[in-house]
Structures are given as structure tokens and as C-alpha cells.
Design an enzyme around this catalytic site. Structure first.
Site, mmCIF file in Angstrom:
data_model
loop_
_atom_site.group_PDB
_atom_site.id
_atom_site.type_symbol
_atom_site.label_atom_id
_atom_site.label_comp_id
_atom_site.label_asym_id
_atom_site.label_seq_id
_atom_site.Cartn_x
_atom_site.Cartn_y
_atom_site.Cartn_z
ATOM 1 N N SER A 59 38.396 41.451 38.625
ATOM 2 C CA SER A 59 38.497 40.423 39.667
ATOM 3 C C SER A 59 39.377 40.901 40.821
ATOM 4 O O SER A 59 40.264 41.738 40.638
ATOM 5 C CB SER A 59 39.119 39.144 39.092
ATOM 6 O OG SER A 59 38.421 38.735 37.947
HETATM 7 N N1 SAH Z 1 39.546 39.461 33.922
HETATM 8 C C1 SAH Z 1 38.851 40.721 34.022
HETATM 9 C C2 SAH Z 1 37.539 40.612 34.722
HETATM 10 C C3 SAH Z 1 36.557 39.833 33.936
HETATM 11 S S1 SAH Z 1 34.880 40.144 34.324
HETATM 12 C C4 SAH Z 1 39.715 41.801 34.612
HETATM 13 O O1 SAH Z 1 40.869 41.547 34.981
HETATM 14 O O2 SAH Z 1 39.263 42.949 34.680
HETATM 15 C C5 SAH Z 1 34.200 39.083 33.114
HETATM 16 C C6 SAH Z 1 34.145 39.667 31.728
HETATM 17 O O3 SAH Z 1 33.702 38.628 30.862
HETATM 18 C C7 SAH Z 1 33.149 40.821 31.557
HETATM 19 O O4 SAH Z 1 33.827 41.935 31.071
HETATM 20 C C8 SAH Z 1 32.145 40.282 30.531
HETATM 21 O O5 SAH Z 1 31.683 41.275 29.632
HETATM 22 C C9 SAH Z 1 32.970 39.219 29.817
HETATM 23 N N2 SAH Z 1 32.237 38.154 29.135
HETATM 24 C C10 SAH Z 1 31.119 37.483 29.529
HETATM 25 N N3 SAH Z 1 30.777 36.551 28.620
HETATM 26 C C11 SAH Z 1 31.695 36.621 27.610
HETATM 27 C C12 SAH Z 1 31.868 35.921 26.385
HETATM 28 N N4 SAH Z 1 31.041 34.940 25.986
HETATM 29 N N5 SAH Z 1 32.915 36.267 25.603
HETATM 30 C C13 SAH Z 1 33.772 37.259 25.982
HETATM 31 N N6 SAH Z 1 33.648 37.961 27.131
HETATM 32 C C14 SAH Z 1 32.633 37.639 27.948
#
Ligand code: SAH
Length: 213
Positions: A59
């Protein structure tokens, strides 16, 4: 300009947008360059999302800052993050809750979870646990949580996340498909759900996630 200088410029910009001192201090402590792939490092302090592989992104710093601002994290809190990605956002929250608190962060992609574990080892965070699994169902083992931060867009608020939030607890979560809004949920005898701003996140997968064909 070196990373320290670029980081200071970014923090100065965020300060003008009403981000609180404790959140700015936490952002200052976390080296974002260690959470992005080699080829993206020179952009580490651009205020934009960056690719971390697998079609996912880290993000933008202002989004991490806005979400932490809304959560009002205090020292010693137990936090659940859904969507670890690179582990960067978890590290910022770990700074806010301090050594006496803990961040549990769930990632559904095995390879990203492994990368995040390595990033967090390199940066020496000991108060973060990365779990591979479906975070749309929360993480029962360590519930209830003082704070929940969801980093992927859900079709609606997953009921297990409300259940796993402490009374008086706060959660931030993006809701929607093409057009998404960030919501702040405050759990009380009457749970309050407030719309905060328009956002763009990758879709939440899993049981309470988006139906993707
Ligand atoms: N907070 C992160 C960015 C998140 S991007 C950072 O600082 O880098 C969103 C993430 O959510 C992705 O890696 C994706 O694989 C994950 N994601 C999507 N659905 C999910 C679920 N049901 N459970 C766990 N992770 C999930």
C-alpha cells in the site's frame, strides 16, 4: 538523495495531511526499502503503491498512515491484520503497539507470506506473527483483538471479523468492487459503521471475499 532524506520529505508531506505524531514516528522507524523488491527500491519513498509480485501491491504510505490514524493504536494492543502482503503495514502497526503488544497478520498467498516473514526477520520485528490462511474468516486462535486492519477490499464486512473484535475495539476495512470506500467500525453495544474515504485496494479473497471467476 539517500533513503533517510527521501523518507523525511515523505513524512513532512504526510504531516500536512493531518496524520498524528505517533503514526508519523512509526512510519519514520520502518525502512520501507526493505519491504519492496530490488527493482522497486528506488521508489520506496514515493507515496504510491508498488508491485510486490503475484499481482499484489504494498500500500501507499499515505494509505497506511490514514488507516493507522483511524485505528488509534495504543501500546500493548493485540492487532489482527488481514492481507500481510510485504509485511510493511504490519511493521508500522508493530511500532505503534510496541514490544508489549502483538500483531497477528494473515496472508492467503504462501509465497508472499514467506517473503513477508523474511522481510520482518531482516528488519528484526519480534512482535509480529505471519500466518498463512484465509483472513476473511479472521484468526480465532488469538481473538478477541483490540484492532483489526483489513488491506484488501471485501464485498461486505465479514461477520467473523466483527465477532473477533473486542468491545470498544476499532476496525478499518475497504468495501466495494470497482469503486471502494474505507469504513471505520467501532464495536459497542451499538456497533457504529462510518464511511471515511474513497480507496483502491486489491480484492479480498476467501470465504467472505469477492467472488472472482
Ligand atoms: N498491507 C500490505 C499490502 C496488502 S495487499 C503491505 O503492507 O504490503 C493485500 C494482500 O491481501 C495481498 O497480499 C493478498 O494476497 C492478500 N489477501 C487477499 N485476500 C486475502 C484473504 N482472504 N486472506 C489473507 N490475505 C488475503
Amino acid at each position: 538523495m539517500g533513503f533517510d532524506e527521501l523518507k523525511r520529505d515523505l513524512i513532512t508531506k504526510l504531516k500536512r495531511h493531518g496524520i498524528k505524531r505517533d503514526v508519523l514516528d512509526a512510519l519514520e522507524k520502518v525502512p520501507r526499502e526493505h519491504f519492496v523488491p530490488e527493482e522497486e527500491k528506488r521508489y520506496a519513498y514515493h507515496d504510491t503503491p508498488l508491485s510486490i509480485g503475484m499481482g499484489q501491491t504494498i500500500s501507499a504510505p499515505h494509505m497506511v498512515a490514514i488507516m493507522c490514524n483511524l485505528l488509534e493504536i495504543e501500546k500493548g494492543m493485540t492487532i489482527l491484520e488481514v492481507g500481510t502482503g510485504s509485511g510493511y503495514h504490519a511493521a508500522v502497526m508493530a511500532e505503534l503497539t510496541g514490544e508489549e503488544g502483538h500483531v497477528y497478520t494473515v496472508e492467503c498467498n504462501e509465497e508472499l507470506a514467506q517473503n513477508a516473514i523474511e522481510n520482518l526477520k531482516k528488519t528484526k520485528y519480534t512482535n509480529i506473527t505471519v500466518i498463512t490462511g484465509d483472513g476473511s474468516e479472521g484468526l480465532k486462535e488469538h481473538a478477541p483483538y483490540d484492532r483489526i486492519s483489513v488491506a484488501a477490499a471485501a464485498p461486505e464486512i465479514p461477520p467473523p471479523l466483527i465477532d473477533q473484535l473486542k468491545e470498544g475495539g476499532r476496525m478499518v476495512i475497504p468495501i466495494g468492487r470497482e469503486y471502494q470506500e474505507l469504513y471505520l467500525v467501532t464495536k459497542n453495544h451499538k456497533t457504529r459503521i462510518e464511511k471515511k474515504c474513497g480507496v483502491a485496494f486489491v480484492p479480498l479473497r476467501g470465504r467472505y471475499g469477492q467472488k472472482i471467476c
